[in-house]
Design a protein around this motif. Structure first.
Motif, PDB file in Angstrom:
ATOM      1  N   ARG A  66       3.727   0.681  11.591  1.00  0.00           N
ATOM      2  CA  ARG A  66       4.060   2.093  11.736  1.00  0.00           C
ATOM      3  C   ARG A  66       4.976   2.543  10.598  1.00  0.00           C
ATOM      4  NH1 ARG A  66       6.522   1.748  16.210  1.00  0.00           N
ATOM      5  NH2 ARG A  66       4.613   1.638  17.449  1.00  0.00           N
ATOM      6  N   GLU A  67       5.977   1.693  10.275  1.00  0.00           N
ATOM      7  CA  GLU A  67       6.879   2.039   9.173  1.00  0.00           C
ATOM      8  C   GLU A  67       6.129   2.074   7.840  1.00  0.00           C
ATOM      9  OE1 GLU A  67       9.871  -0.909   9.372  1.00  0.00           O
ATOM     10  OE2 GLU A  67      10.919  -0.017  11.093  1.00  0.00           O
ATOM     11  N   LEU A  68       5.178   1.153   7.685  1.00  0.00           N
ATOM     12  CA  LEU A  68       4.393   1.139   6.455  1.00  0.00           C
ATOM     13  C   LEU A  68       3.570   2.412   6.328  1.00  0.00           C
ATOM     14  CD1 LEU A  68       3.343  -0.366   3.951  1.00  0.00           C
ATOM     15  CD2 LEU A  68       1.614  -1.430   5.411  1.00  0.00           C
ATOM     16  N   ASN A  69       2.965   2.856   7.437  1.00  0.00           N
ATOM     17  CA  ASN A  69       2.164   4.086   7.404  1.00  0.00           C
ATOM     18  C   ASN A  69       3.014   5.298   7.074  1.00  0.00           C
ATOM     19  OD1 ASN A  69      -0.199   2.770   8.010  1.00  0.00           O
ATOM     20  ND2 ASN A  69       0.039   2.998  10.229  1.00  0.00           N
ATOM     21  N   GLU A  70       4.272   5.298   7.554  1.00  0.00           N
ATOM     22  CA  GLU A  70       5.137   6.441   7.292  1.00  0.00           C
ATOM     23  C   GLU A  70       5.475   6.566   5.805  1.00  0.00           C
ATOM     24  OE1 GLU A  70       8.471   5.766   9.770  1.00  0.00           O
ATOM     25  OE2 GLU A  70       7.475   6.385  11.640  1.00  0.00           O
ATOM     26  N   THR A  71       5.551   5.436   5.110  1.00  0.00           N
ATOM     27  CA  THR A  71       5.903   5.478   3.681  1.00  0.00           C
ATOM     28  C   THR A  71       4.672   5.391   2.779  1.00  0.00           C
ATOM     29  OG1 THR A  71       6.172   3.055   3.651  1.00  0.00           O
ATOM     30  CG2 THR A  71       8.119   4.400   4.151  1.00  0.00           C
ATOM     31  N   LEU A  72       3.478   5.246   3.385  1.00  0.00           N
ATOM     32  CA  LEU A  72       2.276   5.050   2.576  1.00  0.00           C
ATOM     33  C   LEU A  72       1.981   6.261   1.698  1.00  0.00           C
ATOM     34  CD1 LEU A  72      -0.141   3.336   1.826  1.00  0.00           C
ATOM     35  CD2 LEU A  72      -1.368   4.281   3.796  1.00  0.00           C
ATOM     36  N   GLU A  73       2.098   7.483   2.295  1.00  0.00           N
ATOM     37  CA  GLU A  73       1.775   8.698   1.538  1.00  0.00           C
ATOM     38  C   GLU A  73       2.687   8.844   0.326  1.00  0.00           C
ATOM     39  OE1 GLU A  73       1.372  13.518   2.261  1.00  0.00           O
ATOM     40  OE2 GLU A  73       1.755  12.156   3.935  1.00  0.00           O
ATOM     41  N   ARG A  74       3.978   8.569   0.527  1.00  0.00           N
ATOM     42  CA  ARG A  74       4.903   8.663  -0.593  1.00  0.00           C
ATOM     43  C   ARG A  74       4.565   7.648  -1.680  1.00  0.00           C
ATOM     44  NH1 ARG A  74       9.083   5.636  -1.586  1.00  0.00           N
ATOM     45  NH2 ARG A  74       9.103   4.785   0.539  1.00  0.00           N
ATOM     46  N   ARG A  75       4.232   6.448  -1.281  1.00  0.00           N
ATOM     47  CA  ARG A  75       3.886   5.419  -2.264  1.00  0.00           C
ATOM     48  C   ARG A  75       2.613   5.765  -3.012  1.00  0.00           C
ATOM     49  NH1 ARG A  75       4.135   0.134   1.326  1.00  0.00           N
ATOM     50  NH2 ARG A  75       3.392  -0.827  -0.609  1.00  0.00           N
ATOM     51  N   VAL A  76       1.641   6.361  -2.276  1.00  0.00           N
ATOM     52  CA  VAL A  76       0.400   6.773  -2.941  1.00  0.00           C
ATOM     53  C   VAL A  76       0.682   7.849  -3.976  1.00  0.00           C
ATOM     54  CG1 VAL A  76      -1.795   7.940  -2.567  1.00  0.00           C
ATOM     55  CG2 VAL A  76      -1.106   6.108  -1.036  1.00  0.00           C
ATOM     56  N   GLU A  77       1.545   8.840  -3.612  1.00  0.00           N
ATOM     57  CA  GLU A  77       1.878   9.895  -4.562  1.00  0.00           C
ATOM     58  C   GLU A  77       2.573   9.322  -5.799  1.00  0.00           C
ATOM     59  OE1 GLU A  77       4.225  12.664  -2.433  1.00  0.00           O
ATOM     60  OE2 GLU A  77       2.542  13.530  -1.301  1.00  0.00           O
ATOM     61  N   GLU A  78       3.481   8.361  -5.579  1.00  0.00           N
ATOM     62  CA  GLU A  78       4.160   7.745  -6.716  1.00  0.00           C
ATOM     63  C   GLU A  78       3.182   7.006  -7.617  1.00  0.00           C
ATOM     64  OE1 GLU A  78       7.105   5.282  -4.983  1.00  0.00           O
ATOM     65  OE2 GLU A  78       8.465   6.922  -4.448  1.00  0.00           O
ATOM     66  N   GLU A  79       2.224   6.306  -6.976  1.00  0.00           N
ATOM     67  CA  GLU A  79       1.231   5.568  -7.769  1.00  0.00           C
ATOM     68  C   GLU A  79       0.361   6.530  -8.568  1.00  0.00           C
ATOM     69  OE1 GLU A  79      -0.823   2.454  -9.403  1.00  0.00           O
ATOM     70  OE2 GLU A  79       1.063   2.461  -8.277  1.00  0.00           O
ATOM     71  N   ILE A  80      -0.016   7.678  -7.943  1.00  0.00           N
ATOM     72  CA  ILE A  80      -0.830   8.665  -8.654  1.00  0.00           C
ATOM     73  C   ILE A  80      -0.057   9.220  -9.843  1.00  0.00           C
ATOM     74  CG2 ILE A  80      -1.859  10.965  -8.447  1.00  0.00           C
ATOM     75  CD1 ILE A  80      -2.619  10.254  -5.583  1.00  0.00           C
ATOM     76  N   GLN A  81       1.237   9.505  -9.633  1.00  0.00           N
ATOM     77  CA  GLN A  81       2.052  10.016 -10.731  1.00  0.00           C
ATOM     78  C   GLN A  81       2.163   8.999 -11.865  1.00  0.00           C
ATOM     79  OE1 GLN A  81       5.779  11.119  -8.977  1.00  0.00           O
ATOM     80  NE2 GLN A  81       4.944  12.928  -7.916  1.00  0.00           N
ATOM     81  N   ARG A  82       2.313   7.699 -11.483  1.00  0.00           N
ATOM     82  CA  ARG A  82       2.394   6.666 -12.526  1.00  0.00           C
ATOM     83  C   ARG A  82       1.086   6.578 -13.304  1.00  0.00           C
ATOM     84  NH1 ARG A  82       5.422   3.733  -8.602  1.00  0.00           N
ATOM     85  NH2 ARG A  82       3.535   2.652  -7.905  1.00  0.00           N
ATOM     86  N   ARG A  83      -0.036   6.668 -12.584  1.00  0.00           N
ATOM     87  CA  ARG A  83      -1.336   6.603 -13.270  1.00  0.00           C
ATOM     88  C   ARG A  83      -1.527   7.809 -14.193  1.00  0.00           C
ATOM     89  NH1 ARG A  83      -5.257   3.085 -11.509  1.00  0.00           N
ATOM     90  NH2 ARG A  83      -4.681   1.749  -9.754  1.00  0.00           N
ATOM     91  N   GLN A  84      -1.158   9.018 -13.683  1.00  0.00           N
ATOM     92  CA  GLN A  84      -1.302  10.207 -14.518  1.00  0.00           C
ATOM     93  C   GLN A  84      -0.430  10.113 -15.760  1.00  0.00           C
ATOM     94  OE1 GLN A  84      -0.360  13.325 -11.785  1.00  0.00           O
ATOM     95  NE2 GLN A  84      -2.463  13.506 -10.997  1.00  0.00           N
ATOM     96  N   GLU A  85       0.803   9.606 -15.583  1.00  0.00           N
ATOM     97  CA  GLU A  85       1.686   9.451 -16.730  1.00  0.00           C
ATOM     98  C   GLU A  85       1.109   8.445 -17.725  1.00  0.00           C
ATOM     99  OE1 GLU A  85       5.002  10.003 -19.198  1.00  0.00           O
ATOM    100  OE2 GLU A  85       4.128  11.163 -17.560  1.00  0.00           O
TER     101      GLU A  85
END
Length: 754
Positions: free
Chosen positions: A481-500
């Protein structure tokens, strides 16, 4: 005494008659069941055997075609074969393939080359015959030439039935014709089936109406005639089975289809033996005999027992009744056994005791199974008395079997007693979860299950309770449950890293392109600056000589302003190119203009390297939609690659023979196609490296020496063109490389919005 006194039949005789009659009835039922079941099994086995044989026959056809296709595909990879066929060198092709064909000619009876117009070019199996047209006679030849793709299957030709595989032949994108492997589908094929699977096989071909003809067979004619009423079903592609023919064990009819999927005939199978069915028949006979022997043995034993003893069995019955009561009461720990001094009862007593021993063994097995359950398990009756518990239960609650379950005040039992009550009342499996606090920082979570146990009347008499520790499972659920709560934030960070990362890679590619422009830009600026210097010097000399008139001054001033404007345009264009311009892909632009801008920056550089530019731009091209600055970057990357390829080829040629070195040339052409605007850049450089064509667009892949290439140019170019909705591809030439960049046309709706 009255002579009419009724005779009384002794009890022993009645019992014997009852036993004998029951055994005879059981034997009859046993025999009928065996006969019926085994007969059904034999019939099912025979039908399954024939269905499997049908699949095997069709698989053998597919296997023959697949083997031929594999061999043919391997053969046509030979560049010498392709070269001689492309040059239409019939004799050379025959001599080249003669030794290769010899080992396989027994299996491949036809090895044939066809020209694109359907003319026979070469028959390896009959080289004297060629030049005849086969389009009307051979549908498979017509299809492979029209479709230009693989065709395989069964075909009825003028020489009869055969298995055919035809493949198209290509050379550098040019369609050369087709090549064919043909295998015999007749006597040799059925003989092969007979050697593998036994029996006799026949191939029939359908004729008009309900007629059919024999093509080949392992015998001159079938021993079992085929009923004409089956032909209609065979024409529909349905297999037919017929068991126990007068001359064969069984007969199967399997339709086959030509390459187009049409049913054109059938294969007939006559089997004298079916091993599995015959074995089942033997087992059937043996079971009947075994049943007869068993009944006779039981009958003899019963007669001996009844004649040997028939006395009251009260004690034996009472002891047996006691044991059954103990078992029915749930006291599975009872270890009683039956004993009696009478010799005539020893066999019965021994049999009952063996049953008890078997129950005891079963109990030990069940106990081992229950002890292996990783949890608390116990057995309770309706009074909440625990009759049995596993070792883990006894270790946690040592007095559970000595006290009623109701007397336990432990939190583990406080609310779960209701679970047992629900199982008694509902007669269904009940379950619940509960967590128990051990101290301020720890707790245990358990899953409790209550399984009802029924008596012979269907009433719930006992309940088996199973409790399993699920603390780890609960912790895992919490972590998930805790992992799911932080998953969206981690995905956004990964997308930002890829875009950068993509932005940095694109910027690196742009900086590399700017570096390529540095030399050319210097030439473009130096030339007008020199002209300005000469003009100023001339004006100065005229001034000192006092012959500086207004017309001369205006002429030189205009020339200086023109050269200054030229320098300004070059600097402004490089500045805009370095900044990248707008980042959107919704700008109308001219492909020709982008090409001209790129040449304005690189033209002088290419000229100084001795590379001629052949420019063929279609002046009537419409506008395209995308990002002109990034499209120009693509053009610069491609021109840089072409320049490097030409320079490397010139160096290699010079090292071999400087007198025959061809001059460097890059050809640039734009044109309009049905699907878009195409840009072609063709060079006479060193060409693509062999075996690396698929990796050419991979990031950081380069064939240039260290320090001369980043490996990002083509990867970034591919991404830019792909984002514009276009395509980019490379073609290897005899002496050089051609790259084609195609972008879609600007639609009317897009043009209106822009």
């Amino acid at each position: 005494m009255n002579s009419m006194t009724r005779r009384v039949v002794p009890l022993s005789i009645k019992v014997i008659l009852i036993i004998v009659g029951s055994q005879l009835l059981l034997y009859i039922l046993f025999a009928l069941l065996i006969l019926r079941g085994s007969t059904d099994a034999i019939n099912a086995s025979e039908q399954d055997s024939f269905r499997l044989l049908g699949h095997t026959i069709h698989w053998s056809i597919d296997d023959e075609l697949a083997s031929a296709e594999l061999a043919l595909e391997y053969l046509i990879q030979d560049p010498e074969l392709i070269k001689r066929f492309a040059e239409r060198d019939r004799q050379g092709l025959y001599e080249y393939l003669k030794d290769k064909y010899e080992p396989i000619k027994d299996r491949v009876v036809r090895f044939h080359f066809h020209l694109p117009d359907g003319t026979s070019f070469l028959r390896m199996h009959n080289p004297e015959r060629y030049g005849d047209s086969l389009l009307e006679l051979r549908p498979m030849v017509r299809d492979v030439l029209n479709l230009k793709q693989k065709v395989r299957g069964i075909e009825l030709g003028r020489d009869g039935l055969g298995l055919r595989v035809l493949l198209p032949l290509w050379r550098d994108g040019e369609f050369l014709g087709a090549v064919e492997f043909g295998m015999e589908f007749g006597s040799a094929y059925v003989e092969k089936l007979k050697q593998k699977y036994g029996g006799n096989y026949y191939i029939f071909l359908f004729g008009p109406s309900d007629r059919y003809t024999l093509v080949a067979g392992t015998l001159d004619k079938p021993r079992c005639p085929t009923a004409d009423r089956l032909i209609e079903a065979l024409r529909r592609g349905e297999s037919q089975l017929s068991l126990d023919c007068s001359h064969a064990r069984a007969v199967g009819l399997y339709p086959y289809r030509d390459y187009s999927g049409a049913v054109i005939g059938f294969i007939k199978v006559e089997l004298d033996k079916i091993p599995l069915s015959d074995a089942l028949g033997d087992i059937q006979k043996q079971l009947v005999m075994l049943g007869l022997v068993l009944v006779l043995s039981l009958l003899g034993a019963s007669l001996y027992a009844m004649n040997s003893f028939l006395s009251p069995l009260g004690e034996l019955v009472s002891r047996t009744h006691l044991i059954s009561e103990k078992i029915l009461a749930g006291d599975v720990s009872y270890r009683g056994s039956i004993s009696h001094g009478a010799t005539e009862y020893q066999e019965i007593i021994g049999a009952v005791n063996r049953i008890i021993d078997a129950l005891r063994e079963r109990e030990s097995l069940l106990q081992a199974i229950v002890e292996g359950i990783p949890g608390i398990v116990y057995y309770v009756d309706r009074s909440y008395q625990v009759l049995w518990a596993n070792a883990l239960t006894l270790s946690r609650f040592p007095f559970i079997m000595e006290e009623y379950l109701k007397s336990y005040s432990s939190g583990f039992f406080e609310q779960e007693r209701n679970l047992v009550l629900r199982a008694f009342n509902s007669g269904a499996i009940e379950s619940t979860d509960a967590c128990y606090i051990l101290n301020q920082t720890e707790q245990e979570c358990w899953e409790h299950v209550a399984v009802p146990v029924f008596d012979t009347d269907g009433q719930v008499t006992h309940v088996i309770r199973i409790s399993q520790d699920i603390s780890d499972k609960r912790r895992a659920e919490l972590e998930l449950r805790e992992l799911n709560e932080t998953l969206e934030r981690r995905v956004e960070e990964e997308i930002q890293r890829r875009q950068e990362g993509e932005r940095i890679a694109e910027q690196q590619s742009r900086l590399a392109a700017i570096g390529e422009l540095a030399t050319g830009m210097a030439h473009e600026i130096t030339q007008p600056l020199n002209a300005i210097a000469f003009s100023v010097e001339n004006i100065k000399n005229r001034f000192y000589q006092q012959n500086l008139d207004k017309d001369y001054l205006d002429k030189k001033t205009l020339a200086i302003v023109s050269d200054i404007e030229r320098v300004r345009r070059v600097i402004e264009h490089v500045r805009l190119f370095a900044r990248g311009g707008p980042s959107d892909y919704e700008t109308k632009f001219s492909v020709n203009h982008c090409v001209e801008n790129a040449l304005s920056l690189m033209g002088t550089q290419l000229a100084t390297h001795g590379i001629d530019i052949v420019l063929e731009l279609n002046k009537d091209l419409p506008e395209s939609l995308g990002n002109p600055f990034q499209y120009e970057q693509v053009v610069i990357n491609l021109l840089s690659n072409a320049r490097d390829a030409v320079e490397e080829r010139l160096l290699q040629d010079a090292a071999i023979d400087a007198s025959h070195t061809a001059s460097g040339r890059i050809r640039i052409r734009t044109d309009l196609t049905a699907s878009g605007i195409i840009l072609m850049i063709e060079d006479n450089g060193i060409g693509l490296p062999r075996g690396e064509e698929r990796r050419i667009f991979d990031p950081f892949f380069t064939t240039k020496p260290p320090g001369k290439g980043t490996g990002l140019g083509l990867s970034i170019s591919y991404g830019i063109i792909n984002q514009m909705g276009g395509t980019i591809r490379f073609e290897a030439l005899e002496g050089g490389t051609r790259v084609l960049v195609e972008t879609p046309l600007l639609s009317e709706s897009a043009g209106g919005e822009a």
